[in-house]
Design a protein around this motif. Structure first.
Motif, PDB file in Angstrom:
ATOM      1  N   THR A  44       6.904   8.301  -7.650  1.00 25.64           N
ATOM      2  CA  THR A  44       8.155   8.158  -6.885  1.00 25.64           C
ATOM      3  C   THR A  44       8.579   6.695  -6.841  1.00 25.64           C
ATOM      4  N   PHE A  45       7.630   5.806  -6.548  1.00 29.01           N
ATOM      5  CA  PHE A  45       7.999   4.392  -6.411  1.00 29.01           C
ATOM      6  C   PHE A  45       8.178   3.706  -7.770  1.00 29.01           C
TER       7      PHE A  45
ATOM      8  N   GLU B 222       0.863  -1.179   0.000  1.00 27.90           N
ATOM      9  CA  GLU B 222       0.000   0.000   0.000  1.00 27.90           C
ATOM     10  C   GLU B 222       0.901   1.232   0.000  1.00 27.90           C
ATOM     11  N   ILE B 223       0.509   2.228  -0.812  1.00 30.56           N
ATOM     12  CA  ILE B 223       1.279   3.476  -0.858  1.00 30.56           C
ATOM     13  C   ILE B 223       0.345   4.668  -0.691  1.00 30.56           C
ATOM     14  N   GLY B 224       0.938   5.827  -0.398  1.00 29.48           N
ATOM     15  CA  GLY B 224       0.160   7.055  -0.306  1.00 29.48           C
ATOM     16  C   GLY B 224      -0.269   7.488  -1.706  1.00 29.48           C
ATOM     17  N   TYR B 225      -1.388   8.232  -1.797  1.00 31.79           N
ATOM     18  CA  TYR B 225      -1.962   8.565  -3.110  1.00 31.79           C
ATOM     19  C   TYR B 225      -1.011   9.387  -3.990  1.00 31.79           C
ATOM     20  N   SER B 226      -0.041  10.056  -3.353  1.00 34.65           N
ATOM     21  CA  SER B 226       0.858  10.918  -4.143  1.00 34.65           C
ATOM     22  C   SER B 226       2.210  10.247  -4.406  1.00 34.65           C
ATOM     23  N   GLN B 227       2.340   8.977  -4.042  1.00 37.52           N
ATOM     24  CA  GLN B 227       3.664   8.342  -4.097  1.00 37.52           C
ATOM     25  C   GLN B 227       3.874   7.432  -5.310  1.00 37.52           C
ATOM     26  N   GLY B 228       2.850   7.296  -6.153  1.00 36.67           N
ATOM     27  CA  GLY B 228       2.921   6.367  -7.285  1.00 36.67           C
ATOM     28  C   GLY B 228       4.154   6.559  -8.149  1.00 36.67           C
TER      29      GLY B 228
END
Ligand code: GLN
Length: 294
Positions: free
Chosen positions: A262-263, A254-260
Motif C-alpha cells: 500500500t505504501f 514503522e508500518i504494519g506488516y500488511s501495509q508494505g
C-alpha cells in the motif's frame, strides 16, 4: 506452620496458576517480573532466594500488582518501565509501551545517520510522535554529532519523555516540543532535517477491535489507531514531511506488516520521493518504510 509461609517460590507458583486461569499469556514470567519489582530484586535474585518468606507488607503490595495484572493491565504499566535498546525507559498509560520490533526502525535510522556522520557534520533528526521518547533516546545514545527534535501532541507524553532523557543523561541532545505532527514547525525547519523518523499509529478499525485487552483497553488509542484503514496518519506524515527534509534526506516510518505494498504504491504518487524501500523485522515481516528525498 512453616509450610504455610508465603515464600518466594510458593508465591510464584500460586500466581502463575492464577494468571494462567485468567488467560494471561506468559503467567510465570509476569509473576516473576512483578514479584521482582515489588521486592526491588532482579529476576535472577528470586531464584537465589526461593525460600525467603515475604513480609506482610510485601505480600500486600504484590497482591495489588496481581489484581491489576489479572484485569489485563500490561506488566509495564504496573512496574512503570520497559527496556528498549537496552535502555530503561519509564512508561505510563499516557504512552505506548516500546516494542522490540521498533528497534528495527532505530537500526535503519542509525545506518542512515552513520553514513552521514562520516563527513563530520551535525545530523539533524526529527521524530514525530515520540511517546515515551524511546526512539529518540536510542538514537541520541548511539550517535555523537546529533541533534534530535522530538514532537508529541500529548503534554503527558512529552513530560515523561523529557524525564526519561534526564534520567538517561541524554537531554542535551534532544529537544522535545508539543506539536500535532508538523504543525508547530516554523519556516526555519524547511529542509532542516537529514532524517525524519516515526512510529505512527497504524492499526485499522477492524484490527483495533481484535487487539488483546492489554493493548486495546490500556494503551493510548491515539498512539495506535491510524484511522479506518490504519493508514491515514502515516499518509499525512509522508505528504507533509517532504518539505522538512534536506535534499537527499530520508524518512523512516514503522508500518504494519500488511501495509508494505500500500505504501509502496502511495509513495510512487508523491512528488518529493526519489526512492522507496521496505525493510523486514526479525520475524520476516514488512516493518520499516524508507523514503528518500530527491
Ligand atoms: N506494533 C504495535 C502493536 O502491536 C502498533 C504500534 C503502532 O500503531 N504504532 O499494537
Amino acid at each position: 506452620m512453616k509450610d504455610q509461609q508465603w515464600t518466594i517460590i510458593r508465591v510464584l507458583k500460586w500466581t502463575t496458576e492464577y494468571f494462567a486461569s485468567r488467560g494471561i499469556e506468559q503467567p510465570r514470567t509476569d509473576a516473576e517480573v512483578l514479584l521482582a519489582h515489588v521486592l526491588g530484586y532482579k529476576r535472577l535474585d528470586l531464584y537465589l532466594n526461593f525460600d525467603q518468606p515475604l513480609t506482610k507488607r510485601e505480600l500486600a503490595t504484590y497482591r495489588e500488582a496481581i489484581k491489576r495484572r489479572a484485569k489485563r493491565e500490561p506488566v509495564q504499566y504496573i512496574t512503570g518501565e520497559q527496556e528498549f535498546w537496552s535502555l530503561p525507559i519509564k512508561v505510563t498509560p499516557a504512552v505506548l509501551i516500546p516494542r522490540p520490533e521498533t528497534e528495527c526502525l532505530v537500526e535503519k535510522a542509525l545506518e542512515v545517520a552513520r553514513k552521514l556522520q562520516i563527513c563530520g557534520k551535525i545530523t539533524h533528526i526529527l521524530e514525530i510522535g515520540t511517546g515515551s521518547g524511546a526512539i529518540s533516546l536510542a538514537l541520541a545514545k548511539e550517535l555523537q554529532n546529533v541533534l534530535v527534535f522530538a514532537t508529541d501532541i500529548s503534554p503527558e507524553a512529552l513530560a515523561l519523555a523529557r524525564q526519561n532523557a534526564i534520567n538517561l543523561n541524554l537531554h542535551s541532545k534532544i529537544t522535545f516540543f508539543a506539536s500535532n505532527l508538523y504543525d508547530s514547525l516554523g519556516s526555519g525547519a524547511r529542509e532542516y532535517f537529514d532524517i525524519i523518523v516515526s512510529n505512527p499509529p497504524y492499526i485499522s478499525e477492524e484490527e483495533y477491535e481484535k487487539l488483546p485487552p492489554e493493548i486495546r483497553d490500556f494503551e493510548p488509542r491515539k498512539a495506535l489507531f491510524g484511522g479506518k484503514d490504519g493508514v491515514s496518519v502515516t499518509r499525512e506524515i509522508i505528504l507533509s514531511g517532504g518539505k522538512y527534509l534536506k535534499p537527499g534526506g530520508t524518512m523512516l516510518l514503522e508500518i504494519g506488516y500488511s501495509q508494505g505494498q500500500t505504501f509502496k504504491d502511495f509513495a510512487k504518487s508523491i512528488a518529493w520521493i526519489s526512492h522507496v524501500k521496505i525493510h523486514r523485522d526479525y520475524s520476516g515481516l514488512d516493518r520499516v518504510l524508507a523514503l528518500g528525498k530527491k
